[in-house]
Design a protein around this motif. Structure first.
Motif, PDB file in Angstrom:
ATOM      1  N   THR A 249       0.833  -1.231   0.014  1.00  0.00           N
ATOM      2  CA  THR A 249       0.070  -0.023   0.007  1.00  0.00           C
ATOM      3  C   THR A 249       0.890   1.312  -0.028  1.00  0.00           C
ATOM      4  O   THR A 249       0.515   2.374  -0.508  1.00  0.00           O
ATOM      5  CB  THR A 249      -0.905  -0.003   1.136  1.00  0.00           C
ATOM      6  N   GLN A 250       2.050   1.267   0.747  1.00  0.00           N
ATOM      7  CA  GLN A 250       2.802   2.463   0.686  1.00  0.00           C
ATOM      8  C   GLN A 250       3.220   2.979  -0.433  1.00  0.00           C
ATOM      9  O   GLN A 250       3.209   4.357  -0.679  1.00  0.00           O
ATOM     10  CB  GLN A 250       3.848   2.435   1.716  1.00  0.00           C
ATOM     11  N   ASP A 251       3.534   2.088  -1.445  1.00  0.00           N
ATOM     12  CA  ASP A 251       4.251   2.432  -2.665  1.00  0.00           C
ATOM     13  C   ASP A 251       3.047   3.113  -3.616  1.00  0.00           C
ATOM     14  O   ASP A 251       3.189   4.280  -3.960  1.00  0.00           O
ATOM     15  CB  ASP A 251       4.723   1.333  -3.158  1.00  0.00           C
ATOM     16  N   LEU A 252       1.966   2.362  -3.458  1.00  0.00           N
ATOM     17  CA  LEU A 252       1.014   2.875  -4.211  1.00  0.00           C
ATOM     18  C   LEU A 252       0.510   4.311  -3.541  1.00  0.00           C
ATOM     19  O   LEU A 252       0.113   5.380  -4.403  1.00  0.00           O
ATOM     20  CB  LEU A 252      -0.185   1.967  -4.318  1.00  0.00           C
ATOM     21  N   ILE A 253       0.115   4.543  -2.404  1.00  0.00           N
ATOM     22  CA  ILE A 253      -0.106   5.805  -1.602  1.00  0.00           C
ATOM     23  C   ILE A 253       0.981   6.924  -2.105  1.00  0.00           C
ATOM     24  O   ILE A 253       0.463   8.132  -2.594  1.00  0.00           O
ATOM     25  CB  ILE A 253      -0.339   5.434  -0.248  1.00  0.00           C
ATOM     26  N   ALA A 258       1.817  11.736  -5.438  1.00  0.00           N
ATOM     27  CA  ALA A 258       2.409  12.370  -6.165  1.00  0.00           C
ATOM     28  C   ALA A 258       1.726  12.714  -7.472  1.00  0.00           C
ATOM     29  O   ALA A 258       1.716  13.772  -8.053  1.00  0.00           O
ATOM     30  CB  ALA A 258       3.639  11.521  -6.626  1.00  0.00           C
ATOM     31  N   ARG A 259       0.652  11.975  -7.652  1.00  0.00           N
ATOM     32  CA  ARG A 259      -0.121  12.086  -9.082  1.00  0.00           C
ATOM     33  C   ARG A 259      -1.266  13.192  -8.759  1.00  0.00           C
ATOM     34  O   ARG A 259      -1.455  14.015  -9.518  1.00  0.00           O
ATOM     35  CB  ARG A 259      -0.726  10.651  -9.710  1.00  0.00           C
ATOM     36  N   PHE A 260      -1.786  13.053  -7.500  1.00  0.00           N
ATOM     37  CA  PHE A 260      -2.983  13.793  -7.245  1.00  0.00           C
ATOM     38  C   PHE A 260      -2.702  15.171  -6.273  1.00  0.00           C
ATOM     39  O   PHE A 260      -3.509  15.809  -5.865  1.00  0.00           O
ATOM     40  CB  PHE A 260      -4.105  13.231  -6.904  1.00  0.00           C
ATOM     41  N   VAL A 284     -18.624   7.494   4.276  1.00  0.00           N
ATOM     42  CA  VAL A 284     -20.118   7.366   4.269  1.00  0.00           C
ATOM     43  C   VAL A 284     -20.819   8.760   3.950  1.00  0.00           C
ATOM     44  O   VAL A 284     -21.886   9.028   3.386  1.00  0.00           O
ATOM     45  CB  VAL A 284     -20.503   6.677   5.586  1.00  0.00           C
ATOM     46  N   ALA A 285     -19.892   9.703   4.196  1.00  0.00           N
ATOM     47  CA  ALA A 285     -20.341  11.073   4.057  1.00  0.00           C
ATOM     48  C   ALA A 285     -20.231  11.749   2.846  1.00  0.00           C
ATOM     49  O   ALA A 285     -20.315  12.828   2.473  1.00  0.00           O
ATOM     50  CB  ALA A 285     -19.771  11.873   5.198  1.00  0.00           C
ATOM     51  N   GLY A 286     -19.064  10.731   2.021  1.00  0.00           N
ATOM     52  CA  GLY A 286     -18.780  11.158   0.600  1.00  0.00           C
ATOM     53  C   GLY A 286     -17.722  12.315   0.790  1.00  0.00           C
ATOM     54  O   GLY A 286     -17.372  13.065  -0.225  1.00  0.00           O
ATOM     55  N   ARG A 287     -16.945  12.475   2.047  1.00  0.00           N
ATOM     56  CA  ARG A 287     -15.860  13.391   2.236  1.00  0.00           C
ATOM     57  C   ARG A 287     -14.606  12.816   1.734  1.00  0.00           C
ATOM     58  O   ARG A 287     -13.691  13.448   1.922  1.00  0.00           O
ATOM     59  CB  ARG A 287     -15.673  13.995   3.509  1.00  0.00           C
ATOM     60  N   CYS A 288     -14.403  11.627   1.112  1.00  0.00           N
ATOM     61  CA  CYS A 288     -13.244  11.066   0.709  1.00  0.00           C
ATOM     62  C   CYS A 288     -13.282  10.458  -0.497  1.00  0.00           C
ATOM     63  O   CYS A 288     -14.281   9.621  -0.735  1.00  0.00           O
ATOM     64  CB  CYS A 288     -12.869  10.383   2.006  1.00  0.00           C
ATOM     65  N   SER A 289     -12.365  10.514  -1.391  1.00  0.00           N
ATOM     66  CA  SER A 289     -12.619  10.374  -2.956  1.00  0.00           C
ATOM     67  C   SER A 289     -11.885   8.866  -3.007  1.00  0.00           C
ATOM     68  O   SER A 289     -12.382   8.158  -3.969  1.00  0.00           O
ATOM     69  CB  SER A 289     -11.957  11.258  -3.859  1.00  0.00           C
ATOM     70  N   ILE A 290     -10.804   8.725  -2.763  1.00  0.00           N
ATOM     71  CA  ILE A 290      -9.943   7.577  -3.063  1.00  0.00           C
ATOM     72  C   ILE A 290      -9.588   6.713  -1.833  1.00  0.00           C
ATOM     73  O   ILE A 290      -9.135   7.467  -0.827  1.00  0.00           O
ATOM     74  CB  ILE A 290      -8.568   8.064  -3.831  1.00  0.00           C
ATOM     75  N   VAL A 291      -9.879   5.470  -1.711  1.00  0.00           N
ATOM     76  CA  VAL A 291      -9.546   4.622  -0.727  1.00  0.00           C
ATOM     77  C   VAL A 291      -8.672   3.435  -1.276  1.00  0.00           C
ATOM     78  O   VAL A 291      -9.079   2.905  -2.177  1.00  0.00           O
ATOM     79  CB  VAL A 291     -10.655   3.985   0.046  1.00  0.00           C
ATOM     80  N   VAL A 292      -7.325   3.398  -0.676  1.00  0.00           N
ATOM     81  CA  VAL A 292      -6.583   2.206  -0.866  1.00  0.00           C
ATOM     82  C   VAL A 292      -6.419   1.360   0.544  1.00  0.00           C
ATOM     83  O   VAL A 292      -6.498   1.596   1.379  1.00  0.00           O
ATOM     84  CB  VAL A 292      -5.031   2.846  -1.071  1.00  0.00           C
ATOM     85  N   GLY A 293      -6.911   0.052  -0.096  1.00  0.00           N
ATOM     86  CA  GLY A 293      -7.111  -0.632   1.087  1.00  0.00           C
ATOM     87  C   GLY A 293      -6.801  -2.342   0.652  1.00  0.00           C
ATOM     88  O   GLY A 293      -6.638  -2.638  -0.447  1.00  0.00           O
ATOM     89  N   ALA A 294      -6.830  -3.082   1.871  1.00  0.00           N
ATOM     90  CA  ALA A 294      -7.147  -4.552   1.634  1.00  0.00           C
ATOM     91  C   ALA A 294      -8.373  -4.908   1.548  1.00  0.00           C
ATOM     92  O   ALA A 294      -9.087  -4.128   1.554  1.00  0.00           O
ATOM     93  CB  ALA A 294      -6.306  -5.210   2.989  1.00  0.00           C
ATOM     94  N   ARG A 295      -8.677  -6.040   1.281  1.00  0.00           N
ATOM     95  CA  ARG A 295     -10.090  -6.716   1.121  1.00  0.00           C
ATOM     96  C   ARG A 295     -10.984  -6.263   1.995  1.00  0.00           C
ATOM     97  O   ARG A 295     -12.114  -6.048   1.436  1.00  0.00           O
ATOM     98  CB  ARG A 295      -9.968  -8.267   0.796  1.00  0.00           C
TER      99      ARG A 295
END
Ligand code: ADP
Length: 720
Positions: A249-253, A258-260, A284-295
């Motif tokens: 995850t760290q690498d992708l984060i 860097a990209r956004f 749930v409130a729609g205040r966060c756009s991108i989630v990086v996570g495990a299953r």
């Protein structure tokens, strides 16, 4: 009267009914507290319905909790997932409210001006405070610091009523990603893939894609562009990116940041509960756009999910086998379908299931055929160990040793890959042949030299290495047989004492932070030779790596389960794909005793299609997945007789069904784990058979005693 069906986190097959008090407005998805026996328990409302004069005496819902309700899409998904996996719906639902486990944050205390009141006595310090405060409420300590005065001055103004304390809940801020922050210049393949994906999210509705490209072909870059365009069109869109391992995850984060120009939210078991609560509330409130996570991020209550990406979709880590049994990739596709979102499955070595769907046209098939920039695929050589066997008690053959020496001399890096933790996989007595096993488990003990202990990799049992053989009592006769990564490292250190050598396995790299540190050292060139298990075979980018040596390429071929060959092919492709990513050409050397095995030949030829063709043919002949469907029933318990009886009861109650067979009951290959006896039954069905319906009616006929645990595993990956 109104009745609410409430999903409770218990292993029961249905929601429980409660009366809704007249004064309570309740809706689906809301959290409630309900009485269960003598205690109160948290549940989620599955449905509220009107009944006329039922004579059943239902208990009433105690309270409606203040937590945000689960959105309809999330509720529909949970319902579907519970049916598909035959899991208790209440336990499935509990996954979705896990984020609420941490206590709610404490309100922050801020100080502000009361109207335009002025202090009775003005001093320079007081004036400084009022000037520093202005219109904006702020924490008292910050205010005192900004004004350069002691906190007593602020307190004096509060006591006098010029300032007042207010308590507010400040939600955690998730900076919105900026799609235009740092776009990449895509090559034509990448641009074409991003175009298709962006068009699909713009069109709206469900669509699934396989993003198929060799390691380093720029799949990540391509899907991040699709994320950017989705967000540019609809800033309220939410995107979920699933990875098989927390270590990735760290690498992708870092890349997303860097990209956004803004960090995504992160969700997995390594995140502390208070932070998880913040992420949950923002999602749930729609205040966060991108989630990086495990299953487990699949169960988040997205308000507006538009795009789901499953990276390294072939990875078996997406299959969850403890507790609720489910496959993260399959559930991701279902979630996207239910939410009307686009799902992208990305891999260099797609699973046969996904290839099957792509071939049948159910998934769009986006191919990236070239490596980005100058990187070329490594040259893969099968090294026939029959021709050049390593010396006794060593594991690296002469040609591999020479290749390592050349690589060292060129100032480049080597990755030696062996998918075995510890020092030696088996410890046995030279005198009597006794193998050291775990006391209550059918599993051999693995020697670990770092800790000086023998370890059971299944249960975690450990013991000091004994001096006497526990079976025959002979002294100093225990010997270590076969290599683990620690033993290969020992050999490397003896051969190349001047090289900087490190081991990457779950023993030496216990958590995400340690993994990050080691990966960084390797990326920056601080390691010459890395000896690694599969933990390092995925997704990392080591620009100075030019040699991959696979110590035992035959390892996975002996497993004898459905996906053994597929998994070996994937692992070896990922491992060899690590070499020569950037400007340097790479090579891979695979040590094998069976150089004419079709999997290895396909690999050496770089011929994925040949492998897939051969393997798909075998599966088709046996009507096994993806050409058929499987489900396993696993019974376990301390009481061996009860396990046996339940297995026999099940065998006697098999419903009539066509194009479906039941095998077993049989002792599981691991017939004893932690003192629990285990039996298995396996169901095979043609694809068009309603397998879940069959299982439901079957299980409905048998009473499983409380002393026996029954686990249903739809589409099993493990056959142990
Ligand atoms: P994959 O996900 O297919 O393994 P990545 O997206 O990680 O591939 O790309 C591999 C390497 O190539 C990365 O270092 C990435 O930054 C670089 N790369 C990929 N596409 C581009 C591009 N269009 N422009 C610049 N660098 C790129």
């Amino acid at each position: 009267m109104k009745v609410a069906s409430v999903l409770i986190p218990l292993p029961v097959p249905e929601a429980f009914d409660y009366e809704v008090p007249e004064t309570m407005a309740l809706a689906r998805g809301e959290s409630v507290a309900v009485p269960l026996g003598p205690r109160l328990i948290r549940g989620v409302v599955a449905e509220v319905r009107e009944t006329t004069g039922s004579n059943r005496r239902l208990k009433a819902v105690t309270t409606r909790l203040d937590d945000p309700p689960l959105p309809a899409g999330t509720m529909d998904f949970l319902d579907w997932a519970a049916r598909w996996t035959l899991s208790p719906p209440g336990e499935m639902t509990a996954m979705a409210v896990k984020g609420l486990r941490a206590p709610p944050p404490r309100p922050e205390r801020l100080v502000r001006r009361v109207g335009d009141r002025t202090p009775a006595r003005s001093t320079p310090a007081r004036t400084a405070v009022l000037e520093a405060l202005g219109e904006r409420a702020q924490p008292p300590a910050d205010l005192a610091r900004a004004a350069g005065v002691s906190s007593a001055v602020v307190k004096g103004l509060i006591d006098e009523g010029v300032l007042e304390i207010i308590e507010t809940l400040v939600p955690a801020a998730f900076d919105p990603p900026d799609p235009a922050h740092a776009p990449a210049t895509l090559n034509p393949d990448q641009a074409a893939a991003a175009d298709v994906l962006a068009a699909a999210t713009a069109a709206g509705g469900f669509a699934a894609f396989l993003l198929d490209g060799i390691t380093g072909s720029g799949k990540t870059e391509a899907y991040l562009e699709a994320v950017a365009r989705t967000l540019a069109r609809d800033p309220s869109a939410q995107i979920l990116i699933l990875l098989p391992e927390i270590a990735l995850t760290q690498d992708l984060i870092a890349r997303i940041t860097a990209r956004f120009g803004a960090a995504p939210a992160e969700w997995h078991s390594g995140i502390a509960p208070p932070r998880r609560r913040q992420v949950w509330e923002a999602v749930v409130a729609g205040r966060c756009s991108i989630v990086v996570g495990a299953r487990s991020a699949l169960f988040l209550p997205f308000a507006n999910l538009k795009l789901v990406i499953v990276d390294e979709e072939h990875d078996a880590s997406f299959k969850q086998e403890d507790g609720l049994v489910y496959h993260g990739r399959d559930l991701a596709v279902a979630r996207a379908r239910i939410e009307g979102a686009v799902v992208v499955l990305a891999s260099a070595t797609p699973s046969l299931e996904t290839l099957w769907n792509a071939r049948a046209g159910r998934y769009g098939w986006l191919k990236l055929s070239r490596r980005h920039g100058a990187a070329v695929l490594p040259d893969i050589q099968l090294l026939d160990l029959r021709q050049c066997p390593p010396d006794p008690q060593t594991w690296l053959s002469q040609p591999l040793r020479e290749a390592i020496a050349e690589t060292l001399l060129a100032g480049e890096q080597t990755l030696l890959f062996l998918n075995r933790r510890g020092y030696a996989p088996v410890v046995l007595c030279r005198a009597c042949g006794h193998r050291m096993t775990s006391p209550d488990t059918d599993s051999w003990l693995v020697e670990h030299r770092y800790t000086g202990r023998l370890v059971c990799h299944l249960t975690g049992f450990t013991m000091a290495r004994p001096r006497l053989c526990p079976a025959c009592g002979a002294e100093d006769t225990l010997v270590s047989v076969g290599p683990g990564v620690e033993r290969v490292e020992e050999e490397v250190r003896a051969l190349f004492p001047e090289a900087r050598t490190a081991v990457f396995s779950s023993d030496t790299v216990p958590d995400a932070r340690a993994a990050r540190a080691l990966i960084r050292t390797m990326t920056e060139g601080g390691i010459d030779i890395l000896v690694a298990t599969q933990a390092a075979a995925k997704g990392h980018n080591f620009p100075r790596l030019t040699l991959v040596g696979v110590v035992d390429a035959d390892l996975g071929l002996r497993g004898g389960d459905l996906r053994a060959a597929e998994r070996t092919f994937q692992l070896l492709t990922q491992a060899t794909g690590r070499a020569g990513r950037a400007e340097r050409p790479g090579r891979a050397i695979l040590q094998t005793w069976t150089p004419d095995h079709p999997v290895l030949m396909a690999l050496a030829a770089g011929d994925r299609d040949a492998f897939v063709e051969a393997e798909m043919g075998e599966r088709e002949a046996a009507a096994l997945p993806p050409h058929g469907r499987l489900a396993a029933l696993i019974l376990s318990g301390v009481d061996a007789l009860a396990v046996e009886k339940t297995a026999n009861d099940l065998a006697a109650a098999i419903p009539n069904a066509e194009r479906l067979e039941v095998y077993g009951p049989a002792d599981a290959p691991l017939g004893l784990i932690r003192g629990r006896r285990r039996k298995r039954l396996l169901v095979r069905a043609d694809r068009d058979v309603d397998l879940q319906g069959f299982l439901r009616s079957w299980l409905g006929r048998v009473k499983v005693p409380a002393s026996v645990r029954l686990t249903v595993d739809v589409d099993p990956y493990s056959f142990l």
